[in-house]
Design an enzyme around this catalytic site. Structure first.
Site, PDB file in Angstrom:
ATOM      1  N   SER A 152       0.801  -1.227   0.000  1.00  0.00           N
ATOM      2  CA  SER A 152       0.000   0.000   0.000  1.00  0.00           C
ATOM      3  C   SER A 152       0.830   1.272   0.000  1.00  0.00           C
ATOM      4  O   SER A 152       0.292   2.371   0.146  1.00  0.00           O
ATOM      5  CB  SER A 152      -0.942  -0.002   1.213  1.00  0.00           C
ATOM      6  OG  SER A 152      -0.199  -0.145   2.401  1.00  0.00           O
ATOM      7  N   THR A 202      -1.604   3.902   3.798  1.00  0.00           N
ATOM      8  CA  THR A 202      -0.766   5.082   3.988  1.00  0.00           C
ATOM      9  C   THR A 202       0.221   4.849   5.116  1.00  0.00           C
ATOM     10  O   THR A 202      -0.122   4.215   6.105  1.00  0.00           O
ATOM     11  CB  THR A 202      -1.641   6.294   4.384  1.00  0.00           C
ATOM     12  OG1 THR A 202      -2.634   6.514   3.391  1.00  0.00           O
ATOM     13  CG2 THR A 202      -0.817   7.556   4.545  1.00  0.00           C
ATOM     14  N   ARG A 214      -7.349   9.279  -9.399  1.00  0.00           N
ATOM     15  CA  ARG A 214      -7.887   9.540  -8.065  1.00  0.00           C
ATOM     16  C   ARG A 214      -6.766   9.953  -7.114  1.00  0.00           C
ATOM     17  O   ARG A 214      -5.689   9.374  -7.097  1.00  0.00           O
ATOM     18  CB  ARG A 214      -8.588   8.297  -7.524  1.00  0.00           C
ATOM     19  CG  ARG A 214      -9.164   8.462  -6.105  1.00  0.00           C
ATOM     20  CD  ARG A 214      -8.250   7.955  -5.026  1.00  0.00           C
ATOM     21  NE  ARG A 214      -8.850   8.016  -3.695  1.00  0.00           N
ATOM     22  CZ  ARG A 214      -8.208   7.737  -2.574  1.00  0.00           C
ATOM     23  NH1 ARG A 214      -6.937   7.389  -2.609  1.00  0.00           N
ATOM     24  NH2 ARG A 214      -8.823   7.819  -1.400  1.00  0.00           N
ATOM     25  N   VAL A 215      -7.027  10.979  -6.325  1.00  0.00           N
ATOM     26  CA  VAL A 215      -6.098  11.441  -5.298  1.00  0.00           C
ATOM     27  C   VAL A 215      -6.848  11.526  -3.981  1.00  0.00           C
ATOM     28  O   VAL A 215      -7.936  12.101  -3.915  1.00  0.00           O
ATOM     29  CB  VAL A 215      -5.494  12.818  -5.661  1.00  0.00           C
ATOM     30  CG1 VAL A 215      -4.624  13.339  -4.514  1.00  0.00           C
ATOM     31  CG2 VAL A 215      -4.674  12.723  -6.945  1.00  0.00           C
ATOM     32  N   THR A 228       1.831   7.254   0.081  1.00  0.00           N
ATOM     33  CA  THR A 228       0.903   6.163  -0.189  1.00  0.00           C
ATOM     34  C   THR A 228       0.856   5.817  -1.670  1.00  0.00           C
ATOM     35  O   THR A 228       1.198   6.632  -2.527  1.00  0.00           O
ATOM     36  CB  THR A 228      -0.516   6.570   0.271  1.00  0.00           C
ATOM     37  OG1 THR A 228      -1.407   5.477   0.103  1.00  0.00           O
ATOM     38  CG2 THR A 228      -1.033   7.750  -0.531  1.00  0.00           C
ATOM     39  N   THR A 274      -4.901   8.238   8.178  1.00  0.00           N
ATOM     40  CA  THR A 274      -4.887   7.083   7.305  1.00  0.00           C
ATOM     41  C   THR A 274      -6.317   6.601   7.106  1.00  0.00           C
ATOM     42  O   THR A 274      -7.208   6.961   7.868  1.00  0.00           O
ATOM     43  CB  THR A 274      -4.024   5.949   7.894  1.00  0.00           C
ATOM     44  OG1 THR A 274      -3.900   4.885   6.943  1.00  0.00           O
ATOM     45  CG2 THR A 274      -4.625   5.414   9.178  1.00  0.00           C
ATOM     46  N   GLY A 275      -6.530   5.801   6.058  1.00  0.00           N
ATOM     47  CA  GLY A 275      -7.858   5.273   5.825  1.00  0.00           C
ATOM     48  C   GLY A 275      -8.521   5.866   4.599  1.00  0.00           C
ATOM     49  O   GLY A 275      -7.860   6.183   3.608  1.00  0.00           O
ATOM     50  N   HIS A 276      -9.809   6.045   4.676  1.00  0.00           N
ATOM     51  CA  HIS A 276     -10.615   6.503   3.547  1.00  0.00           C
ATOM     52  C   HIS A 276     -10.385   8.001   3.330  1.00  0.00           C
ATOM     53  O   HIS A 276     -10.967   8.848   3.997  1.00  0.00           O
ATOM     54  CB  HIS A 276     -12.088   6.217   3.833  1.00  0.00           C
ATOM     55  CG  HIS A 276     -12.957   6.243   2.621  1.00  0.00           C
ATOM     56  ND1 HIS A 276     -14.100   5.495   2.513  1.00  0.00           N
ATOM     57  CD2 HIS A 276     -12.849   6.921   1.451  1.00  0.00           C
ATOM     58  CE1 HIS A 276     -14.674   5.719   1.338  1.00  0.00           C
ATOM     59  NE2 HIS A 276     -13.918   6.577   0.687  1.00  0.00           N
ATOM     60  N   ASP A 295      -6.374  11.909   0.513  1.00  0.00           N
ATOM     61  CA  ASP A 295      -5.964  12.961   1.449  1.00  0.00           C
ATOM     62  C   ASP A 295      -4.456  13.037   1.636  1.00  0.00           C
ATOM     63  O   ASP A 295      -3.932  14.067   2.064  1.00  0.00           O
ATOM     64  CB  ASP A 295      -6.611  12.718   2.815  1.00  0.00           C
ATOM     65  CG  ASP A 295      -6.114  11.436   3.463  1.00  0.00           C
ATOM     66  OD1 ASP A 295      -6.213  10.379   2.824  1.00  0.00           O
ATOM     67  OD2 ASP A 295      -5.614  11.487   4.603  1.00  0.00           O
TER      68      ASP A 295
END
Length: 332
Positions: free
Chosen positions: A87, A189, A217-218, A207, A240-242, A220
Site C-alpha cells: 500500500s 498510507t 484519483r487522489v 501512499t 490514514t484510511g478513507h 488525502d
C-alpha cells in the site's frame, strides 16, 4: 537601564535569527521556535505495523540530535522501498488500469510544504515532495509534471508494479467489483510525525492510494491540512484510511486546531473522528464500510490516536523503545 538595554538587545538578536531561518537559512538557534517551558523529548509516531521499521530509521536521525524533517523523510522511505508492502511505494497495489500511482507530502517546522500526486515510476515520492518544497516556488506537482521534475532531480524511472501486485490486480479484473476492504485496501498510507531534540516538529505522508481506484484519483495523503498538518507552536497530526472522508473535514488541520484550543492529542483525534461519523450518518452512508484513523503529537511530547473501527494500530518510538499500539475506536 542596563538590564533593559540587554533585554532589548537579546530580543532583537532572537528575532533576527528566527527571521533568517524563515527565509531558508539552514543554521538555526538551539531554541528556534520552541516556546518557553516546552518538554524536549525526541519522539516519532507512524501509522500501521510498517511504522516499526520506519521508526527505526527515523530514530537513527533523532537520537543523534538530527532534524525532525530529515527523520520523517528517512523513516517513510523504508516502506516506500519495500516491495512486500502493498500500500506504499514500490509494490503498491495499482489503480484499475494497472498503473501504480503515488502520492506524498512533507511539512517542516517553518510551515514549508511540498507535495506530489499521481506520480508514476518513482520509488520514493516523499523525496520528490521534499525537492518540490526546497527547490521550486510551488507546493504541489502532479502526474507527468511531477515525473519530469523527479527525473530532473536524478530519480530513476522504474517499473513499480511487482509480480505479486500484478497478479492480484488481474484477479480483481475478473469481477472488477470495487468495494475496498476496511483495514486492507484502506490500509493505504504511512503517515509519520516527529519531534526532535530541539522540540521542533515535522511530518511526512506517503501512499500508493486505494487499490484499484479510478486512474487519477487522489486521496488525502498529499494534501496539506488533510492527510498531514504541522504547527510548530502546537503539534502535528497525520491520517490514514478513507481519504475522501478525511478531505471532507480537513482532518489533520482540524486535529491540530483542536489541540490549539487546549484539547489533548487523544481528545482532538476523537473529536475529528466524531465529525466524520456525524457527516457519514447525515449522508446515509454505512459506517461499517469506512475506516479513518488519526494520530497526533503535541509540543509536550504527548500523543493520541483514534479511529472509526477496530484494526488501526500505530508505532511510537522514543528513548523507552519502539512499540506497536492499538488505537481506541468508535464501533464496538
Amino acid at each position: 537601564m542596563a538590564n533593559r538595554r540587554n533585554f532589548i538587545k537579546t530580543t532583537a538578536i532572537a528575532s533576527v535569527a528566527v527571521a533568517l531561518n524563515a527565509f531558508g537559512k539552514k543554521e538555526e538557534p538551539e531554541t528556534a521556535l520552541v516556546p518557553k517551558g516546552t518538554i524536549r523529548k525526541p519522539i516519532v509516531l507512524s501509522t500501521w505495523r510498517f511504522g516499526i521499521p520506519a521508526n527505526e530509521a527515523a530514530w537513527e536521525v533523532l537520537k543523534n540530535k538530527g532534524r525532525a524533517l530529515d527523520a520523517v523523510e528517512a523513516g517513510v522511505r523504508v516502506p516506500e522501498g519495500d516491495p512486500n508492502e502493498r500500500s506504499v511505494g514500490y509494490g503498491g497495489r495499482p489503480d484499475r488500469d494497472g498503473r501504480v500511482t503515488l502520492d506524498a507530502c512533507i511539512m517542516d517546522e517553518y510551515s514549508n510544504i511540498g507535495s506530489v500526486a499521481c506520480l508514476e515510476h518513482i520509488k520514493h515520492p516523499i523525496s520528490v515532495a521534499r525537492a518540490v518544497m526546497e527547490k521550486t516556488p510551488h507546493v504541489m506537482l502532479v502526474a507527468e509534471g511531477a515525473l519530469q521534475f523527479a527525473l530532473l532531480q536524478g530519480h530513476k524511472k522504474e517499473n513499480l508494479l511487482t509480480e505479486a501486485s500484478e497478479k492480484e490486480w488481474r484477479e480483481w479484473l475478473e469481477s472488477s467489483n470495487y468495494k475496498p476492504i476496511v483495514n486492507i485496501e484502506n490500509h493505504d498510507t504511512i503517515g509519520m510525525i516527529a519531534m526532535d531534540s530541539n522540540g521542533n516538529l515535522s511530518g511526512a505522508c506517503t501512499t500508493s492510494g486505494m487499490a484499484y481506484k479510478m486512474h487519477g484519483r487522489v486521496g488525502d495523503s498529499p494534501i496539506i491540512g488533510s492527510g498531514l498538518y504541522v504547527d510548530n507552536e502546537i503539534g502535528a497530526a497525520t491520517a490514514t484510511g478513507h481519504g475522501e472522508e478525511v478531505i471532507r473535514i480537513a482532518g489533520c488541520h482540524l486535529v491540530v486546531e483542536l489541540m490549539r484550543q487546549g484539547k489533548s492529542p487523544q481528545k482532538a483525534c476523537e473529536e475529528a473522528v466524531g465529525r466524520i461519523i456525524k457527516l457519514t450518518k447525515y449522508r446515509n452512508k454505512d459506517l461499517n464500510d469506512i475506516q479513518v484513523g488519526f494520530i497526533a503529537l503535541n509540543k509536550k511530547g504527548e500523543h493520541g490516536a483514534y479511529c472509526i473501527q477496530k484494526g488501526f494500530n500505530y508505532a511510537k518510538c522514543d528513548e523507552t523503545g519502539n512499540n506497536l499500539l492499538d488505537a481506541n475506536y468508535f464501533l464496538k
